[in-house]
Design a protein around this motif. Structure first.
Motif, PDB file in Angstrom:
ATOM      1  N   ARG A  39       0.835  -1.210   0.000  1.00 54.99           N
ATOM      2  CA  ARG A  39       0.000   0.000   0.000  1.00 54.99           C
ATOM      3  C   ARG A  39       0.870   1.260   0.000  1.00 54.99           C
ATOM      4  O   ARG A  39       0.628   2.203  -0.742  1.00 54.99           O
ATOM      5  CB  ARG A  39      -0.887  -0.004   1.256  1.00 54.99           C
ATOM      6  CG  ARG A  39      -2.352   0.001   0.917  1.00 54.99           C
ATOM      7  CD  ARG A  39      -3.335   0.152   2.044  1.00 54.99           C
ATOM      8  NE  ARG A  39      -2.916   0.047   3.405  1.00 54.99           N
ATOM      9  CZ  ARG A  39      -2.991  -1.040   4.154  1.00 54.99           C
ATOM     10  NH1 ARG A  39      -3.434  -2.175   3.644  1.00 54.99           N
ATOM     11  NH2 ARG A  39      -2.631  -1.023   5.413  1.00 54.99           N
ATOM     12  N   ILE A  40       1.910   1.261   0.803  1.00 56.49           N
ATOM     13  CA  ILE A  40       2.790   2.442   0.870  1.00 56.49           C
ATOM     14  C   ILE A  40       3.511   2.625  -0.464  1.00 56.49           C
ATOM     15  O   ILE A  40       3.589   3.726  -1.013  1.00 56.49           O
ATOM     16  CB  ILE A  40       3.819   2.293   2.021  1.00 56.49           C
ATOM     17  CG1 ILE A  40       3.105   2.258   3.360  1.00 56.49           C
ATOM     18  CG2 ILE A  40       4.847   3.425   1.978  1.00 56.49           C
ATOM     19  CD1 ILE A  40       4.003   1.921   4.547  1.00 56.49           C
ATOM     20  N   MET A  41       4.018   1.517  -1.032  1.00 52.84           N
ATOM     21  CA  MET A  41       4.806   1.612  -2.267  1.00 52.84           C
ATOM     22  C   MET A  41       3.941   2.047  -3.441  1.00 52.84           C
ATOM     23  O   MET A  41       4.448   2.664  -4.383  1.00 52.84           O
ATOM     24  CB  MET A  41       5.455   0.256  -2.601  1.00 52.84           C
ATOM     25  CG  MET A  41       6.395  -0.288  -1.561  1.00 52.84           C
ATOM     26  SD  MET A  41       7.727   0.816  -1.083  1.00 52.84           S
ATOM     27  CE  MET A  41       8.827   0.729  -2.470  1.00 52.84           C
ATOM     28  N   VAL A  46       9.989   6.801  -5.584  1.00 49.94           N
ATOM     29  CA  VAL A  46      11.241   6.501  -4.884  1.00 49.94           C
ATOM     30  C   VAL A  46      10.926   6.483  -3.389  1.00 49.94           C
ATOM     31  O   VAL A  46      10.267   7.388  -2.882  1.00 49.94           O
ATOM     32  CB  VAL A  46      12.317   7.577  -5.174  1.00 49.94           C
ATOM     33  CG1 VAL A  46      13.572   7.298  -4.363  1.00 49.94           C
ATOM     34  CG2 VAL A  46      12.641   7.612  -6.660  1.00 49.94           C
ATOM     35  N   VAL A  47      11.389   5.439  -2.715  1.00 51.74           N
ATOM     36  CA  VAL A  47      11.072   5.307  -1.288  1.00 51.74           C
ATOM     37  C   VAL A  47      12.353   5.049  -0.502  1.00 51.74           C
ATOM     38  O   VAL A  47      13.162   4.203  -0.916  1.00 51.74           O
ATOM     39  CB  VAL A  47      10.101   4.117  -1.075  1.00 51.74           C
ATOM     40  CG1 VAL A  47       9.879   3.858   0.405  1.00 51.74           C
ATOM     41  CG2 VAL A  47       8.790   4.384  -1.756  1.00 51.74           C
ATOM     42  N   ASP A  48      12.542   5.760   0.603  1.00 53.13           N
ATOM     43  CA  ASP A  48      13.602   5.391   1.540  1.00 53.13           C
ATOM     44  C   ASP A  48      13.024   4.286   2.431  1.00 53.13           C
ATOM     45  O   ASP A  48      12.224   4.548   3.331  1.00 53.13           O
ATOM     46  CB  ASP A  48      14.029   6.602   2.370  1.00 53.13           C
ATOM     47  CG  ASP A  48      14.987   6.188   3.495  1.00 53.13           C
ATOM     48  OD1 ASP A  48      15.449   5.034   3.500  1.00 53.13           O
ATOM     49  OD2 ASP A  48      15.247   7.033   4.370  1.00 53.13           O
ATOM     50  N   VAL A  49      13.444   3.066   2.119  1.00 50.78           N
ATOM     51  CA  VAL A  49      12.871   1.903   2.818  1.00 50.78           C
ATOM     52  C   VAL A  49      13.072   2.006   4.330  1.00 50.78           C
ATOM     53  O   VAL A  49      12.195   1.632   5.107  1.00 50.78           O
ATOM     54  CB  VAL A  49      13.502   0.596   2.266  1.00 50.78           C
ATOM     55  CG1 VAL A  49      13.126  -0.609   3.112  1.00 50.78           C
ATOM     56  CG2 VAL A  49      13.078   0.387   0.824  1.00 50.78           C
ATOM     57  N   ALA A  51      13.198   4.656   6.342  1.00 52.58           N
ATOM     58  CA  ALA A  51      12.304   5.605   7.027  1.00 52.58           C
ATOM     59  C   ALA A  51      10.831   5.279   6.823  1.00 52.58           C
ATOM     60  O   ALA A  51      10.035   5.379   7.754  1.00 52.58           O
ATOM     61  CB  ALA A  51      12.596   7.025   6.523  1.00 52.58           C
ATOM     62  N   GLU A  52      10.472   4.871   5.592  1.00 52.27           N
ATOM     63  CA  GLU A  52       9.039   4.758   5.256  1.00 52.27           C
ATOM     64  C   GLU A  52       8.460   3.371   5.526  1.00 52.27           C
ATOM     65  O   GLU A  52       7.253   3.201   5.634  1.00 52.27           O
ATOM     66  CB  GLU A  52       8.802   5.069   3.767  1.00 52.27           C
ATOM     67  CG  GLU A  52       9.426   6.354   3.265  1.00 52.27           C
ATOM     68  CD  GLU A  52       8.682   7.582   3.761  1.00 52.27           C
ATOM     69  OE1 GLU A  52       7.517   7.455   4.128  1.00 52.27           O
ATOM     70  OE2 GLU A  52       9.309   8.658   3.798  1.00 52.27           O
ATOM     71  N   ILE A  53       9.344   2.347   5.541  1.00 50.81           N
ATOM     72  CA  ILE A  53       8.842   0.973   5.614  1.00 50.81           C
ATOM     73  C   ILE A  53       9.442   0.193   6.800  1.00 50.81           C
ATOM     74  O   ILE A  53       8.712  -0.371   7.607  1.00 50.81           O
ATOM     75  CB  ILE A  53       9.215   0.189   4.317  1.00 50.81           C
ATOM     76  CG1 ILE A  53       8.823   0.970   3.047  1.00 50.81           C
ATOM     77  CG2 ILE A  53       8.680  -1.227   4.353  1.00 50.81           C
ATOM     78  CD1 ILE A  53       7.469   0.699   2.509  1.00 50.81           C
ATOM     79  N   ALA A  54      10.778   0.147   6.856  1.00 45.83           N
ATOM     80  CA  ALA A  54      11.439  -0.830   7.741  1.00 45.83           C
ATOM     81  C   ALA A  54      11.157  -0.580   9.222  1.00 45.83           C
ATOM     82  O   ALA A  54      11.120  -1.530  10.010  1.00 45.83           O
ATOM     83  CB  ALA A  54      12.954  -0.821   7.484  1.00 45.83           C
ATOM     84  N   ARG A  55      10.962   0.689   9.612  1.00 51.96           N
ATOM     85  CA  ARG A  55      10.581   0.956  11.007  1.00 51.96           C
ATOM     86  C   ARG A  55       9.059   0.952  11.173  1.00 51.96           C
ATOM     87  O   ARG A  55       8.533   0.183  11.963  1.00 51.96           O
ATOM     88  CB  ARG A  55      11.192   2.263  11.506  1.00 51.96           C
ATOM     89  CG  ARG A  55      12.631   2.085  11.922  1.00 51.96           C
ATOM     90  CD  ARG A  55      13.216   3.286  12.613  1.00 51.96           C
ATOM     91  NE  ARG A  55      14.619   3.031  12.882  1.00 51.96           N
ATOM     92  CZ  ARG A  55      15.580   3.100  11.968  1.00 51.96           C
ATOM     93  NH1 ARG A  55      15.308   3.453  10.737  1.00 51.96           N
ATOM     94  NH2 ARG A  55      16.823   2.818  12.288  1.00 51.96           N
ATOM     95  N   PRO A  56       8.314   1.794  10.416  1.00 53.46           N
ATOM     96  CA  PRO A  56       6.875   1.893  10.713  1.00 53.46           C
ATOM     97  C   PRO A  56       6.050   0.641  10.408  1.00 53.46           C
ATOM     98  O   PRO A  56       5.097   0.375  11.128  1.00 53.46           O
ATOM     99  CB  PRO A  56       6.406   3.067   9.845  1.00 53.46           C
ATOM    100  CG  PRO A  56       7.484   3.319   8.848  1.00 53.46           C
ATOM    101  CD  PRO A  56       8.764   2.807   9.445  1.00 53.46           C
ATOM    102  N   ARG A 215      17.336   3.929  -0.555  1.00 51.49           N
ATOM    103  CA  ARG A 215      16.298   4.378  -1.495  1.00 51.49           C
ATOM    104  C   ARG A 215      16.139   3.363  -2.608  1.00 51.49           C
ATOM    105  O   ARG A 215      17.115   2.921  -3.206  1.00 51.49           O
ATOM    106  CB  ARG A 215      16.681   5.729  -2.111  1.00 51.49           C
ATOM    107  CG  ARG A 215      16.447   6.862  -1.162  1.00 51.49           C
ATOM    108  CD  ARG A 215      16.420   8.217  -1.840  1.00 51.49           C
ATOM    109  NE  ARG A 215      16.523   9.218  -0.805  1.00 51.49           N
ATOM    110  CZ  ARG A 215      17.679   9.651  -0.300  1.00 51.49           C
ATOM    111  NH1 ARG A 215      18.815   9.228  -0.794  1.00 51.49           N
ATOM    112  NH2 ARG A 215      17.679  10.528   0.666  1.00 51.49           N
ATOM    113  N   VAL A 216      14.887   3.018  -2.889  1.00 48.70           N
ATOM    114  CA  VAL A 216      14.612   2.072  -3.977  1.00 48.70           C
ATOM    115  C   VAL A 216      13.565   2.672  -4.915  1.00 48.70           C
ATOM    116  O   VAL A 216      12.808   3.571  -4.535  1.00 48.70           O
ATOM    117  CB  VAL A 216      14.098   0.703  -3.461  1.00 48.70           C
ATOM    118  CG1 VAL A 216      15.128   0.027  -2.576  1.00 48.70           C
ATOM    119  CG2 VAL A 216      12.764   0.827  -2.744  1.00 48.70           C
TER     120      VAL A 216
END
Ligand code: HEM
Length: 219
Positions: A39-41, A46-49, A51-56, A215-216
């Motif tokens: 959903r986030i992706m 471009v996503v900083d994994v 900050a945006e994914i791996a912690r939250p 970032r990916v």
């Protein structure tokens, strides 16, 4: 929390944490981590994994499984400040106050539930960041937690993990299955993405090893 307790306090507080984890189905965590990541992706190029994914994502999914709202922002603040050698700032204190309120007040059970989320935060982010970095570069995955800190006879003690990522003995991580399930769900959802940069910066910490930013982008 169990982590910095000793003797019978450790046994009792660890049992509360283990009990709470026992009621959580690891496969359900994996599925939810997968769908939350997707959903986030979906909305981003471009996503900083980190900050945006791996912690939250892992913390949000685990909080939901514990019957709590998404407290990932509060948990990240507390996770940066909970070690006995760190003096928490006002933001971390306020975040802890909100977490205690969500857990129904200052009890040992509340501390155990908050402890689970705080323990999960950076370590699971490291599992995800290192796993993703390894799969995208072909390099071996590094262990995210290199050393652990304990509180013994009033002093901080650093204990090397000697290659056992989840520790061992009476303090061995009780959340390893949950952490692996959460990381697997996230990493599955990130298949098909690639790194945008060739150089990665790593967080500056003597005890943790994980990318600071990862970032990916698609394809
Ligand atoms: C869902 C995610 C996680 C949860 C809920 C969790 C929970 C916990 C808890 C409650 C403890 C304290 C145990 C005690 O004091 O007896 C602990 C310890 C520990 N955890 Fe985890 N953890 C998670 C993820 C991870 C990950 C990803 C790693 C590293 C790869 C890790 C490594 C450790 C280690 C090394 C200890 C032992 C600390 C010591 O010996 O003092 N954990 N964990």
């Amino acid at each position: 929390m169990a982590r910095f307790s000793n003797g019978s306090d450790h046994v009792r507080r660890r049992a509360l944490a283990v009990d709470a984890l026992t009621s959580i189905d690891a496969d359900a965590l994996q599925a939810k981590a997968f769908s939350r990541t997707r959903r986030i992706m979906a909305g981003l190029d471009v996503v900083d994994v980190m900050a945006e994914i791996a912690r939250p994502v892992p913390v949000g999914v685990l909080a939901e499984a514990l019957g709590l709202p998404d407290v990932s922002a509060e948990v990240a603040l507390v996770a940066a400040a909970y070690h006995p050698h760190v003096t928490p700032d006002a933001d971390a204190e306020a975040a802890l106050g909100r977490l205690i309120a969500h857990c129904g007040g200052p009890t040992e059970l509340a501390a155990a539930r908050i402890g689970l989320l705080v323990q999960a935060c950076d370590a699971t982010a490291g599992l995800i960041g290192n796993g993703l970095f390894a799969s995208l570069t072909g390099k071996p995955a590094e262990q995210p937690v290199l050393r652990t800190r304990r509180r013994i006879d009033g002093s901080d003690v650093t204990v090397p993990l000697d290659g056992r990522p989840f520790g061992a003995g009476p303090r061995e991580c009780p959340g390893s299955r949950h952490a692996i399930a959460l990381a697997a769900g996230v990493l599955e959802a990130l298949r098909g993405f690639r790194l945008t940069e060739t150089e990665t910066t790593w967080i500056s910490s003597p005890n943790l090893r994980m990318p600071a930013v990862l970032r990916v982008t698609r394809g």
